[in-house]
Design an enzyme around this catalytic site. Structure first.
Site, short mmCIF file in Angstrom:
data_model
loop_
_atom_site.label_atom_id
_atom_site.label_comp_id
_atom_site.label_asym_id
_atom_site.label_seq_id
_atom_site.Cartn_x
_atom_site.Cartn_y
_atom_site.Cartn_z
N ASP A 115 -31.32 12.23 28.78
CA ASP A 115 -32.04 11.90 30.15
C ASP A 115 -33.69 11.58 29.98
O ASP A 115 -34.45 13.04 30.06
CB ASP A 115 -31.40 12.49 31.57
CG ASP A 115 -29.97 12.61 31.64
OD1 ASP A 115 -29.77 11.35 31.54
OD2 ASP A 115 -29.54 12.98 32.28
N ARG B 153 -26.26 13.26 41.19
CA ARG B 153 -26.82 14.23 40.40
C ARG B 153 -27.87 14.21 41.22
O ARG B 153 -28.58 14.31 41.66
CB ARG B 153 -27.21 12.63 39.48
CG ARG B 153 -27.80 12.99 38.84
CD ARG B 153 -28.42 11.46 38.00
NE ARG B 153 -28.78 11.08 36.25
CZ ARG B 153 -30.47 11.20 36.45
NH1 ARG B 153 -31.14 11.47 37.36
NH2 ARG B 153 -30.30 11.11 34.90
N HIS C 70 -25.56 10.89 25.73
CA HIS C 70 -24.15 10.84 27.47
C HIS C 70 -24.14 9.52 27.26
O HIS C 70 -24.86 8.45 26.65
CB HIS C 70 -23.88 11.57 28.37
CG HIS C 70 -25.34 11.81 28.99
ND1 HIS C 70 -26.89 12.61 28.77
CD2 HIS C 70 -25.45 10.90 30.21
CE1 HIS C 70 -27.65 11.83 29.12
NE2 HIS C 70 -27.16 11.11 30.90
N HIS D 85 -27.22 8.12 25.45
CA HIS D 85 -28.43 8.19 25.56
C HIS D 85 -29.15 9.31 26.34
O HIS D 85 -28.06 10.14 26.50
CB HIS D 85 -29.62 7.49 27.06
CG HIS D 85 -28.26 7.86 28.46
ND1 HIS D 85 -27.57 6.92 28.43
CD2 HIS D 85 -29.36 8.42 29.27
CE1 HIS D 85 -26.82 8.00 29.37
NE2 HIS D 85 -27.77 8.77 30.43
C1 OGA Z 1 -26.58 10.79 34.47
C2 OGA Z 1 -26.01 9.81 33.27
C3 OGA Z 1 -23.36 9.20 33.63
C4 OGA Z 1 -22.03 9.64 34.73
O1 OGA Z 1 -26.23 11.11 35.26
O2 OGA Z 1 -27.56 10.85 34.04
O3 OGA Z 1 -25.75 9.48 32.95
O4 OGA Z 1 -20.89 9.37 34.25
N1 OGA Z 1 -25.03 9.72 34.50
O5 OGA Z 1 -22.63 9.20 36.10
MN MN Z 2 -28.15 9.91 32.01
#
Ligand code: OGA
Ligand code: MN
Length: 289
Positions: A109, A280, A265, A107
């Site tokens: 974000d 994050r 990712h 995906h």
């Molecule tokens: C995000 C996500 C990936 C992870 O923070 O948007 O997809 O490895 N995280 O935690």
């Molecule tokens: Mn993500």
């Protein structure tokens, strides 16, 4: 952008980790109030490599937030609750009690937002002894590898991008029935959580075209679910071919900064008996075109 790959930087060093995308950066302490000249080099590195990685950082949530603010306004997640003492920072937490993980599908974000996040800054607080890596995919390369016939068919097509809670059909979450312990919030009334975006977007800074697909794409505009699904399936599979990928092995104190406008990712869910805690922050983006 190949010229930028070997650009001589004055303040930072870059170390590509794969042939397709991703570079480690050394020489930067992100807890500092960095000079504009360093931020400019980091921007050049992000545009050249799509995702940049830092090791050994020691950051409070407020320091991480201060770094994120250097890139623009903060994009708040409409469904997930931020930290009590720093609401702009979202704690991503998975413990042995959770079956599902956050981000466990290919995906980009907040694609369901009318202005999806430009970039995501993810900082590792506590990672499993092994596992919990994140994969990234270069969507410029995914677009460029398509045939001319497919490229012209995609031009003008838009995807219907749907927020997590309402995802169905081909966009259904793999672990839809499993619980996730992270705190969710009701999005503000009237907030748009379904958006139409072009399947091929032009990066506003590099001018390059990138495939814009991800697990939020539910159907194609003006088509039925049955008509859309085969093309979405093909694009999702194609967009994550091994030659477009890199895989990042986290350590406590690692930080990744990715450009959501030209990457996807995938958080790998392979540590059932361990805990993983990440912080994050997402930076606001513009309307894809
Ligand atoms: C995000 C996500 C990936 C992870 O923070 O948007 O997809 O490895 N995280 O935690
Ligand atoms: Mn993500």
């Amino acid at each position: 952008m190949d010229g930028m790959r070997s650009a001589p930087y004055r303040f930072i060093e870059t170390h590509p980790i794969a042939g397709s995308l991703g570079a480690g950066i050394s020489g930067v302490d992100l807890s500092r109030d960095l000079p504009e000249a360093v931020i400019a080099e980091l921007r050049a590195a992000l545009l050249a490599h799509q995702v940049i990685f830092f090791r050994g950082q020691d950051l409070t949530p407020h320091q991480q937030l201060a770094f994120a603010r250097r890139w623009g306004d903060i994009h708040l997640h409409p469904f997930m609750a931020g930290m009590d003492d720093c609401p702009e920072v979202l704690e991503i937490r998975k413990t042995p009690a959770d079956k599902r993980n956050f981000g466990g599908s290919w995906h980009t974000d907040q694609m369901f937002s009318p202005q999806p996040a430009m970039g995501t800054i993810l900082y590792a607080k506590q990672v499993p002894s092994v596992g919990g890596d994140t994969m990234f995919s270069n969507q410029y390369l995914a677009y460029e590898a398509l045939s001319d016939g497919m490229k012209s068919m995609l031009s003008g097509l838009r995807g219907v991008c749907v927020g997590d809670k309402k995802r169905g059909g081909i966009a259904r979450m793999e672990y839809n029935n499993a619980t996730i312990a992270m705190k969710t919030v009701e999005p503000p009334k009237g907030l748009q959580t379904t958006s139409l975006h072009p399947l091929v977007r032009t990066h506003p800074e590099t001018g390059r075209k990138a495939l814009y697909i991800g697990s939020h794409v539910h159907t194609l505009e003006g088509m039925t679910e049955a008509e859309s699904a085969p093309l979405i399936r093909f694009l999702r599979d194609h967009s994550a071919r091994p030659e477009f990928l890199c895989r990042f092995r986290w350590q406590n104190g690692s930080l990744a900064f990715w450009d959501n406008r030209c990457t996807q990712h995938f958080a790998i869910n392979d540590y059932p008996a361990e805990t993983r805690i990440m912080h994050r922050v997402t930076v606001r983006g513009d309307t894809p075109f």
